[in-house]
Each structure stands twice: as C-alpha cells, then as structure tokens.
Design a protein around this motif. Structure first.
Motif, short mmCIF file in Angstrom:
data_model
loop_
_atom_site.label_atom_id
_atom_site.label_comp_id
_atom_site.label_asym_id
_atom_site.label_seq_id
_atom_site.Cartn_x
_atom_site.Cartn_y
_atom_site.Cartn_z
N SER A 146 0.87 -1.34 0.01
CA SER A 146 0.09 0.00 -0.07
C SER A 146 0.82 1.34 0.01
O SER A 146 2.15 1.26 -0.41
CB SER A 146 -1.00 0.03 1.19
OG SER A 146 -2.05 0.94 1.12
N TYR A 147 0.56 2.41 0.60
CA TYR A 147 1.17 3.65 0.29
C TYR A 147 2.29 3.51 1.03
O TYR A 147 3.35 4.12 0.32
CB TYR A 147 0.33 4.57 0.85
CG TYR A 147 -1.26 4.72 0.34
CD1 TYR A 147 -1.34 5.11 -0.85
CD2 TYR A 147 -2.14 4.29 1.16
CE1 TYR A 147 -2.81 5.06 -1.17
CE2 TYR A 147 -3.66 4.10 0.72
CZ TYR A 147 -3.67 4.50 -0.64
OH TYR A 147 -4.87 4.32 -0.87
N ALA A 148 2.58 3.32 2.20
CA ALA A 148 3.88 3.26 2.74
C ALA A 148 4.95 2.42 2.28
O ALA A 148 6.20 2.58 2.14
CB ALA A 148 3.70 2.87 4.54
N GLY A 149 4.57 1.04 1.95
CA GLY A 149 5.26 -0.17 1.29
C GLY A 149 5.75 0.58 -0.05
O GLY A 149 6.99 0.32 -0.51
N MET A 150 4.94 1.13 -0.83
CA MET A 150 5.33 1.66 -2.20
C MET A 150 6.13 2.82 -2.03
O MET A 150 7.13 2.82 -2.82
CB MET A 150 4.14 1.77 -3.08
CG MET A 150 3.48 0.76 -3.55
SD MET A 150 2.12 1.16 -4.74
CE MET A 150 0.68 1.84 -3.99
N ASP A 167 -9.74 9.30 -5.69
CA ASP A 167 -10.15 8.02 -5.25
C ASP A 167 -8.80 7.32 -4.70
O ASP A 167 -7.73 7.24 -5.51
CB ASP A 167 -10.67 7.31 -6.42
CG ASP A 167 -10.97 6.03 -6.48
OD1 ASP A 167 -10.64 5.31 -5.16
OD2 ASP A 167 -11.60 5.52 -7.07
N PRO A 168 -8.91 6.74 -3.53
CA PRO A 168 -7.74 6.19 -2.97
C PRO A 168 -7.32 4.96 -3.95
O PRO A 168 -6.02 4.82 -4.06
CB PRO A 168 -8.04 5.56 -1.74
CG PRO A 168 -9.32 6.37 -1.42
CD PRO A 168 -10.06 6.74 -2.52
N ALA A 169 -8.16 4.28 -4.47
CA ALA A 169 -7.67 3.26 -5.70
C ALA A 169 -6.89 3.76 -6.92
O ALA A 169 -5.68 3.12 -7.22
CB ALA A 169 -8.85 2.31 -5.75
N MET A 170 -7.14 4.85 -7.00
CA MET A 170 -6.24 5.48 -8.31
C MET A 170 -5.42 5.95 -8.07
O MET A 170 -4.03 5.77 -8.57
CB MET A 170 -7.26 6.97 -8.64
CG MET A 170 -6.69 7.55 -9.94
SD MET A 170 -5.31 8.58 -9.45
CE MET A 170 -6.40 9.79 -8.82
N ILE A 171 -4.90 6.63 -6.52
CA ILE A 171 -3.64 6.89 -5.97
C ILE A 171 -2.94 5.79 -6.03
O ILE A 171 -1.54 5.80 -6.45
CB ILE A 171 -3.80 7.49 -4.92
CG1 ILE A 171 -4.69 8.93 -4.67
CG2 ILE A 171 -2.40 7.83 -4.15
CD1 ILE A 171 -5.05 9.43 -3.39
N ALA A 172 -3.40 4.68 -5.40
CA ALA A 172 -2.54 3.29 -5.30
C ALA A 172 -2.06 2.74 -6.92
O ALA A 172 -1.10 2.40 -6.92
CB ALA A 172 -3.28 2.30 -4.62
N HIS A 180 -2.23 8.05 11.60
CA HIS A 180 -2.79 7.31 10.46
C HIS A 180 -3.31 8.15 9.60
O HIS A 180 -4.36 8.85 9.67
CB HIS A 180 -3.36 6.07 10.72
CG HIS A 180 -2.97 5.04 11.81
ND1 HIS A 180 -3.62 4.29 12.51
CD2 HIS A 180 -1.46 4.95 12.05
CE1 HIS A 180 -2.76 3.61 13.20
NE2 HIS A 180 -1.73 3.99 13.15
N SER A 181 -2.59 8.19 8.29
CA SER A 181 -3.26 8.96 7.14
C SER A 181 -2.54 8.60 6.08
O SER A 181 -1.24 8.28 6.26
CB SER A 181 -3.43 10.45 7.14
OG SER A 181 -2.22 11.12 7.12
N VAL A 182 -3.13 8.82 4.62
CA VAL A 182 -2.28 8.59 3.47
C VAL A 182 -0.92 9.23 3.46
O VAL A 182 0.19 8.69 3.23
CB VAL A 182 -3.11 8.64 2.29
CG1 VAL A 182 -2.32 8.28 1.08
CG2 VAL A 182 -4.37 7.58 2.32
N SER A 183 -1.16 10.63 3.71
CA SER A 183 0.05 11.51 3.52
C SER A 183 0.92 11.31 4.38
O SER A 183 2.36 11.18 4.40
CB SER A 183 -0.22 12.70 3.39
OG SER A 183 -1.00 13.03 4.72
#
Length: 295
Positions: A11-15, A54-59, A273-276
C-alpha cells in the motif's frame, strides 16, 4: 532469486519505501494481498496534490510508477510467514502459493486491522459514513451534526477535537464512565451526551437507540482498536508497543525493529494514521534501509 529487500505490504507506505530503493537500483520484491486499509473509502483527503482523489486511483498510479523500474518484482499474494535465514543472515518470506522468497532486508508495511465497536450496521458503513480521522473526512460533513460512538477513554478526546467540524453528540452506549470532570469538559465545548444504548446504525449515519429514538447525523466517528494486520512481526521476534489506540511495531530512530535487518513503516509502526503520513514515513524508511545496505 535473492532480493536486496522484500517489502511485505504494497500500500502507500510500502510503495513509498520501495520507490527509494528502486531509484538506488536495488532489487525489490513487494508482496501484497490488495487489502488497503482505506479500500472502503471513495475519496482520500489531506494528501497534497491528491486531495479528494479516489484512493484506488492513487494506489494504482503509484504501482504503475514503480513498475517502470526494472529491478522491481511484484507478487499479488499473501505473506503468512517469515523467518530469519540463520547464521548466513537475511530473511525468508513464504507466500500463500508456497514459494519461499529470500532477501537481505525486510520491510514490514503490513498496515493494521481495525476492531470496531460491535454495533449492528456499523462495520458496513465504515469508510462511507463512519470514520476515525477528522482530518481525512471532517470537512465534507459541512459543519453538520456529528455523532461520536464511544469505544473507550480516547473517545472523549475525539469528541472534543471534532467540535472543529460540527456540532457533536457523544454516544456513550455503556462504553465508558463519565465522571464530573469529564462531563464539565464536554459541556465547556457544547458537546451533547447521549447515554441511551445504541440498537444499531440505519440509513446513512442514523443511530437507532434502544428506547426507540432515531438520531440523524451527517457522519459518525469512532476510535477502533488497531493492531498489525498480520502476525509476521511477532513470528520474527519483533517487539510490539502499546499506543493510545492499540499496538504497533516498535522501531528505533532508523525505523529498524528490535530484530536487526527488519524495518517497519506506515500505520503498523507509526501514529497518527493517514495516507500522507504513511507515504512520508515509507519514503524515509526506504532511505534508512538503503543506508543500512551501504554502510
């Protein structure tokens, strides 16, 4: 095939961690089961340059960027087991298909699992009408009525904070005891207290109480208990530590866990916790891992 780094969790952190390593031309394997924590949400907010996306688009966009690097291998699979490779060093990760993958370093970016209050209809609305982070979802409620479903002592803090985003009602429902000091703090912020037990959540964010009343809200918040979403950290002997909302993987200032060569990032190792925040934390972790390979 031996990898420089295996990242468990894409996910975001791993990528973000993997990107730093790929740009140093390191061989990276990402093992990911596609279970992003925010997969139920339609939009991600508070991430500069991606606010409202869209979170899926970001990922998906992030993954396509990583796949442009020739030293990446991506495996869509679960990683139920990991172990050290004995005196020779390195780590072995078993994927669900039975294959064993070997790497010199291991990054745990597994994310967390959320344990929600056991209330009928709540889990089905998680990420749509029920949230945990006001910075991610508070603005869109347009200063409407907000219900905070108590889950423990942290719910008092959550209710106080949410007064920045609307008129707040704390739905106690037997989850905590309010002493006079707590009641005074809530009253000072004009927070209503509702102590009738909750029967269930209906419609969008309507709360049905056991006494028959139905309270309508623009949105609901609660404070789930969180823990790393897989047992891999414990299998490896990594120490865990308590947080205000559950447990996380303990790490040092280099983002390395108590097991040398195993690093951790994202929600599984850091609050809030947050995406950013996950992206920034992952990027720094990737840099730390690369430095450990060099020095």
């Amino acid at each position: 095939m031996s990898h420089d780094v295996i990242v468990v969790g894409g996910s975001y952190a791993g990528m973000a961690a993997a990107l730093q390593l790929l740009r140093a031309r390191r061989k990276v394997l990402i093992i990911d089961a596609g279970q992003r924590r925010n997969r139920a949400a339609d939009a991600s907010h508070g991430f500069l340059g991606q606010d409202g996306a869209d979170p899926a688009m970001i990922a998906g966009k992030a993954r396509s960027e990583l796949e442009a690097y020739p030293t990446l291998q991506w495996l869509d699979d679960l990683a139920p087991e990991a172990s050290t490779n004995g005196p020779d060093g390195g780590f072995s990760v078993r994927s669900w298909n039975g294959a064993h993958h070997v790497g010199a370093r291991l990054i745990l970016a597994t994310g967390v699992s959320d344990t929600l209050p056991d209330i009928t209809g709540l889990a089905e609305r998680w990420g749509q009408y029920v949230f945990h982070c006001p910075y991610c979802h508070g603005y869109e409620l347009d200063q409407g009525q907000i219900g905070v479903i108590a889950a423990g002592p942290m719910s008092l803090h959550q209710a106080e904070l949410l007064t920045e985003w609307g008129e707040v009602t704390l739905l106690v429902s037997g989850a905590l005891a309010l002493d006079e000091a707590a009641r005074a703090k809530l009253a000072a912020r004009h927070i209503r207290i509702e102590e009738a037990p909750i029967l269930g959540i209906e419609g969008g964010a309507d709360v049905r109480l056991e006494d028959g009343r139905r309270l309508r809200f623009a949105g609901l918040f609660t404070a789930p208990r969180t823990a790393p979403s897989t047992p891999i950290a414990e299998q490896l002997g990594c120490e865990l530590e308590p947080t205000v909302s559950g447990t996380q993987i303990r790490r040092n200032e280099m983002h390395e866990t108590s097991v040398p060569g195993v690093f951790a990032c994202g929600d599984a190792a850091h609050i809030p916790h947050s995406v950013s925040i996950a992206v920034g934390d992952g990027a720094l972790t990737g840099i730390m891992v690369h430095r450990s390979l060099v020095f």
